[in-house]
Design a protein around this motif. Structure first.
Motif, PDB file in Angstrom:
ATOM      1  N   GLY A   1       0.801  -1.210   0.000  1.00  0.00           N
ATOM      2  CA  GLY A   1       0.000   0.000   0.000  1.00  0.00           C
ATOM      3  C   GLY A   1       0.836   1.263   0.000  1.00  0.00           C
ATOM      4  O   GLY A   1       2.050   1.245   0.229  1.00  0.00           O
ATOM      5  N   ALA A   2       0.180   2.383  -0.261  1.00  0.00           N
ATOM      6  CA  ALA A   2       0.850   3.684  -0.348  1.00  0.00           C
ATOM      7  C   ALA A   2       1.475   4.048   0.996  1.00  0.00           C
ATOM      8  O   ALA A   2       0.794   4.084   2.017  1.00  0.00           O
ATOM      9  CB  ALA A   2      -0.143   4.758  -0.772  1.00  0.00           C
ATOM     10  N   GLY A   3       2.776   4.306   0.977  1.00  0.00           N
ATOM     11  CA  GLY A   3       3.482   4.708   2.188  1.00  0.00           C
ATOM     12  C   GLY A   3       3.834   3.566   3.112  1.00  0.00           C
ATOM     13  O   GLY A   3       4.446   3.791   4.164  1.00  0.00           O
ATOM     14  N   ALA A   4       3.492   2.329   2.761  1.00  0.00           N
ATOM     15  CA  ALA A   4       3.771   1.179   3.626  1.00  0.00           C
ATOM     16  C   ALA A   4       5.262   0.862   3.649  1.00  0.00           C
ATOM     17  O   ALA A   4       5.993   1.149   2.702  1.00  0.00           O
ATOM     18  CB  ALA A   4       2.985  -0.034   3.163  1.00  0.00           C
ATOM     19  N   HIS A   5       5.689   0.257   4.756  1.00  0.00           N
ATOM     20  CA  HIS A   5       7.065  -0.200   4.904  1.00  0.00           C
ATOM     21  C   HIS A   5       7.081  -1.721   4.938  1.00  0.00           C
ATOM     22  O   HIS A   5       6.189  -2.348   5.512  1.00  0.00           O
ATOM     23  CB  HIS A   5       7.678   0.334   6.203  1.00  0.00           C
ATOM     24  CG  HIS A   5       7.868   1.809   6.220  1.00  0.00           C
ATOM     25  ND1 HIS A   5       9.087   2.419   6.033  1.00  0.00           N
ATOM     26  CD2 HIS A   5       6.976   2.821   6.389  1.00  0.00           C
ATOM     27  CE1 HIS A   5       8.952   3.727   6.094  1.00  0.00           C
ATOM     28  NE2 HIS A   5       7.668   3.996   6.311  1.00  0.00           N
ATOM     29  N   GLY A   6       8.090  -2.325   4.322  1.00  0.00           N
ATOM     30  CA  GLY A   6       8.276  -3.762   4.372  1.00  0.00           C
ATOM     31  C   GLY A   6       9.719  -4.096   4.702  1.00  0.00           C
ATOM     32  O   GLY A   6      10.601  -3.226   4.666  1.00  0.00           O
ATOM     33  N   TYR A   7       9.968  -5.345   5.036  1.00  0.00           N
ATOM     34  CA  TYR A   7      11.319  -5.810   5.384  1.00  0.00           C
ATOM     35  C   TYR A   7      11.433  -7.225   4.829  1.00  0.00           C
ATOM     36  O   TYR A   7      10.937  -8.173   5.431  1.00  0.00           O
ATOM     37  CB  TYR A   7      11.481  -5.782   6.902  1.00  0.00           C
ATOM     38  CG  TYR A   7      12.852  -6.133   7.433  1.00  0.00           C
ATOM     39  CD1 TYR A   7      13.999  -6.071   6.643  1.00  0.00           C
ATOM     40  CD2 TYR A   7      13.004  -6.528   8.765  1.00  0.00           C
ATOM     41  CE1 TYR A   7      15.249  -6.387   7.152  1.00  0.00           C
ATOM     42  CE2 TYR A   7      14.252  -6.846   9.290  1.00  0.00           C
ATOM     43  CZ  TYR A   7      15.363  -6.776   8.476  1.00  0.00           C
ATOM     44  OH  TYR A   7      16.610  -7.095   8.986  1.00  0.00           O
ATOM     45  N   VAL A   8      12.053  -7.347   3.665  1.00  0.00           N
ATOM     46  CA  VAL A   8      12.081  -8.610   2.943  1.00  0.00           C
ATOM     47  C   VAL A   8      13.494  -8.922   2.465  1.00  0.00           C
ATOM     48  O   VAL A   8      14.151  -8.064   1.852  1.00  0.00           O
ATOM     49  CB  VAL A   8      11.116  -8.567   1.730  1.00  0.00           C
ATOM     50  CG1 VAL A   8      11.162  -9.885   0.959  1.00  0.00           C
ATOM     51  CG2 VAL A   8       9.695  -8.272   2.185  1.00  0.00           C
ATOM     52  N   ASN A   9      13.957 -10.134   2.743  1.00  0.00           N
ATOM     53  CA  ASN A   9      15.282 -10.570   2.303  1.00  0.00           C
ATOM     54  C   ASN A   9      16.398  -9.609   2.718  1.00  0.00           C
ATOM     55  O   ASN A   9      17.314  -9.311   1.947  1.00  0.00           O
ATOM     56  CB  ASN A   9      15.309 -10.769   0.780  1.00  0.00           C
ATOM     57  CG  ASN A   9      14.447 -11.928   0.334  1.00  0.00           C
ATOM     58  OD1 ASN A   9      14.260 -12.893   1.075  1.00  0.00           O
ATOM     59  ND2 ASN A   9      13.894 -11.836  -0.863  1.00  0.00           N
ATOM     60  N   GLY A  10      16.292  -9.103   3.945  1.00  0.00           N
ATOM     61  CA  GLY A  10      17.319  -8.210   4.465  1.00  0.00           C
ATOM     62  C   GLY A  10      17.248  -6.797   3.953  1.00  0.00           C
ATOM     63  O   GLY A  10      18.143  -5.984   4.239  1.00  0.00           O
ATOM     64  N   VAL A  11      16.192  -6.455   3.215  1.00  0.00           N
ATOM     65  CA  VAL A  11      16.046  -5.115   2.643  1.00  0.00           C
ATOM     66  C   VAL A  11      14.775  -4.465   3.180  1.00  0.00           C
ATOM     67  O   VAL A  11      13.693  -5.059   3.121  1.00  0.00           O
ATOM     68  CB  VAL A  11      15.984  -5.170   1.098  1.00  0.00           C
ATOM     69  CG1 VAL A  11      15.742  -3.774   0.523  1.00  0.00           C
ATOM     70  CG2 VAL A  11      17.269  -5.761   0.533  1.00  0.00           C
ATOM     71  N   ARG A  12      14.915  -3.266   3.706  1.00  0.00           N
ATOM     72  CA  ARG A  12      13.745  -2.486   4.121  1.00  0.00           C
ATOM     73  C   ARG A  12      13.319  -1.616   2.944  1.00  0.00           C
ATOM     74  O   ARG A  12      14.137  -0.900   2.360  1.00  0.00           O
ATOM     75  CB  ARG A  12      14.065  -1.614   5.343  1.00  0.00           C
ATOM     76  CG  ARG A  12      14.297  -2.426   6.613  1.00  0.00           C
ATOM     77  CD  ARG A  12      14.223  -1.562   7.854  1.00  0.00           C
ATOM     78  NE  ARG A  12      14.496  -2.322   9.061  1.00  0.00           N
ATOM     79  CZ  ARG A  12      13.600  -3.031   9.728  1.00  0.00           C
ATOM     80  NH1 ARG A  12      12.353  -3.065   9.303  1.00  0.00           N
ATOM     81  NH2 ARG A  12      13.934  -3.698  10.819  1.00  0.00           N
ATOM     82  N   ASN A  13      12.049  -1.697   2.606  1.00  0.00           N
ATOM     83  CA  ASN A  13      11.539  -0.870   1.510  1.00  0.00           C
ATOM     84  C   ASN A  13      10.419   0.041   2.003  1.00  0.00           C
ATOM     85  O   ASN A  13       9.658  -0.307   2.912  1.00  0.00           O
ATOM     86  CB  ASN A  13      11.041  -1.748   0.353  1.00  0.00           C
ATOM     87  CG  ASN A  13       9.937  -2.699   0.763  1.00  0.00           C
ATOM     88  OD1 ASN A  13      10.203  -3.775   1.276  1.00  0.00           O
ATOM     89  ND2 ASN A  13       8.691  -2.305   0.547  1.00  0.00           N
ATOM     90  N   HIS A  14      10.359   1.206   1.396  1.00  0.00           N
ATOM     91  CA  HIS A  14       9.356   2.205   1.737  1.00  0.00           C
ATOM     92  C   HIS A  14       8.613   2.541   0.460  1.00  0.00           C
ATOM     93  O   HIS A  14       9.216   2.996  -0.512  1.00  0.00           O
ATOM     94  CB  HIS A  14      10.038   3.451   2.318  1.00  0.00           C
ATOM     95  CG  HIS A  14       9.101   4.556   2.681  1.00  0.00           C
ATOM     96  ND1 HIS A  14       9.510   5.836   2.977  1.00  0.00           N
ATOM     97  CD2 HIS A  14       7.746   4.577   2.796  1.00  0.00           C
ATOM     98  CE1 HIS A  14       8.475   6.590   3.246  1.00  0.00           C
ATOM     99  NE2 HIS A  14       7.386   5.852   3.157  1.00  0.00           N
ATOM    100  N   ASN A  15       7.302   2.311   0.452  1.00  0.00           N
ATOM    101  CA  ASN A  15       6.504   2.564  -0.740  1.00  0.00           C
ATOM    102  C   ASN A  15       6.249   4.055  -0.950  1.00  0.00           C
ATOM    103  O   ASN A  15       6.230   4.844  -0.004  1.00  0.00           O
ATOM    104  CB  ASN A  15       5.155   1.843  -0.656  1.00  0.00           C
ATOM    105  CG  ASN A  15       5.257   0.384  -1.018  1.00  0.00           C
ATOM    106  OD1 ASN A  15       6.333  -0.111  -1.346  1.00  0.00           O
ATOM    107  ND2 ASN A  15       4.136  -0.322  -0.948  1.00  0.00           N
ATOM    108  N   ILE A  16       5.991   4.409  -2.186  1.00  0.00           N
ATOM    109  CA  ILE A  16       5.582   5.768  -2.540  1.00  0.00           C
ATOM    110  C   ILE A  16       4.336   6.138  -1.744  1.00  0.00           C
ATOM    111  O   ILE A  16       3.410   5.333  -1.602  1.00  0.00           O
ATOM    112  CB  ILE A  16       5.302   5.843  -4.054  1.00  0.00           C
ATOM    113  CG1 ILE A  16       6.595   5.613  -4.846  1.00  0.00           C
ATOM    114  CG2 ILE A  16       4.654   7.166  -4.438  1.00  0.00           C
ATOM    115  CD1 ILE A  16       6.371   5.361  -6.327  1.00  0.00           C
ATOM    116  N   GLY A  17       4.289   7.374  -1.232  1.00  0.00           N
ATOM    117  CA  GLY A  17       3.184   7.793  -0.383  1.00  0.00           C
ATOM    118  C   GLY A  17       1.981   8.392  -1.089  1.00  0.00           C
ATOM    119  O   GLY A  17       0.842   7.953  -0.857  1.00  0.00           O
TER     120      GLY A  17
END
Length: 388
Positions: free
Chosen positions: A263-279
């Motif tokens: 989702g928009a602005g959501a944060h994830g943590y997958v395979n050692g990588v933190r990602n931040h979605n477009i808001g």
């Protein structure tokens, strides 16, 4: 192994004065298009990351129940087609007391939602108005009653303390009223003034009257004492549960485990990588339409960062952290690395150690951020090469 997913619904029917989460007014927003984009993001993530199973899902916002019953059903139907939800043990949706209507609750129940988090904040009408909330204490009672009638037996209430013009007595009243409702879980957070909020602007202008620090400490201590009296166990700095009703999804965060964020602005943590979605909603949708995943930022978490996060997130739990377990997990002797910090904080009465387990004391809970800071900037980044 990643077994948790967070899903963000950024729409609100009103904007609270303290909220800095990614959100927009619901009116005139492309809600249906957003839901479609959200489902596409899930599908593409599945194709890239190969999700085998999910144990917990948390839908937050914003206000998920700002969606209509039909829109919620469209979202849930799509999730069931795309995500591996057959092994779910906890499926939580945030509910606004004003928008948790019977038809929406029924849709959620039929979709397998088994836990509700109701945003109460306070039972005092004047305080609710002062923080920009539109519901009343009666709305909360009605929301809990409707939820019970719909078959939900795992309900959490979100409370706040340290609010502008809030007295200790007002917060005690809120704790007691929350307990009388017979819910299974309570979360209670002290107000933090965040940038880009109404309260931040008021504070800059000297127009925000906050309780004295001593009163805020008393509020927290009353929270601990009264929840305990009413059958709740404190299992994290701000969270209290009846036995067996601890939030399994939030424990993923506090255990520093990985999770998916949609989702928009959501944060994830997958395979050692933190990602931040477009808001911004329109840009999020555009990114999906372009055929890609909507990542704004991606950061590979270093080993040092993983250890630091494991320490200060794990110490939020009343159970604390097991230093031997973490040492094995990261191939570093943390008892040795943090010997001085542990010794000093133990002498100050902020930490206690029981064998391999390190946990905050009662005084440490009050000064948790000060404790956490002591575990930062201790490890040398060069250990990445030496220890991995």
């Amino acid at each position: 192994m990643r077994t948790a997913a967070y899903i963000h619904i950024p729409f609100c029917e009103h904007i609270c004065h303290y909220c800095d989460f990614n959100k927009v007014f619901l009116k005139n927003q492309p809600v249906d298009q957003y839901i479609d984009s959200l489902l596409i993001e899930m599908k593409r993530t599945i194709e890239r990351a190969s999700i085998d199973t999910l144990k917990t899902i948390y839908i937050g916002g914003g206000t998920p129940t700002a969606l209509s019953a039909e829109q919620l059903k469209h979202l849930f139907d799509g999730m069931h087609r795309i995500l591996p939800m057959q092994d779910l043990v906890e499926f939580t949706v945030e509910v606004n007391p004003d928008s948790g209507e019977e038809d929406k609750l029924q849709v959620m129940k039929e979709a397998g939602v088994n836990r509700l988090s109701i945003g109460v904040q306070s039972f005092d009408t004047s305080l609710l108005q002062g923080i920009g909330r539109t519901h009343t204490s009666h709305s909360v009672y009605d929301a809990v009653q409707r939820s019970r009638q719909a078959g939900f037996d795992n309900i959490s209430l979100d409370l706040m303390f340290g609010l502008p013009n809030q007295s200790v007595e007002q917060f005690i009243d809120t704790i007691e009223k929350a307990s009388v409702l017979g819910v299974e879980h309570v979360s209670a957070y002290s107000l933090k003034i965040e940038e880009k909020t109404v309260f931040f602007n008021r504070q800059r202008k000297g127009k925000l009257s906050l309780p004295p620090e001593d009163d805020e400490v008393t509020m927290y201590q009353e929270l601990q004492a009264r929840t305990k009296q009413n059958g709740f166990d404190q299992y994290e700095i701000s969270n209290f549960a009846k036995p067996g009703y601890e939030s399994q999804h939030n424990l993923v965060y506090w255990n520093n485990d990985e999770y998916y964020g949609f989702g928009a602005g959501a944060h994830g943590y997958v395979n050692g990588v933190r990602n931040h979605n477009i808001g911004p909603i329109s840009k999020y949708i555009q990114a999906i339409e372009s055929g890609d995943l909507p990542y704004l930022q991606e950061h590979r978490v270093t080993k040092v960062e993983q250890i630091e996060e494991a320490m200060f997130m794990g110490l939020r739990k009343l159970a604390g952290v097991n230093l031997s377990t973490l040492s094995t997990r990261y191939n570093v002797d943390l008892k040795e690395v943090y010997r001085d910090q542990i010794t000093n904080l133990t002498k100050r009465g902020l930490l206690e150690q029981d064998g391999d387990v390190l946990r905050l004391t009662d005084d440490g809970l009050l000064l948790a951020n000060e404790v956490f800071e002591q575990f930062l900037a201790v490890l040398n980044e060069d250990m990445e090469k030496n220890e991995s």
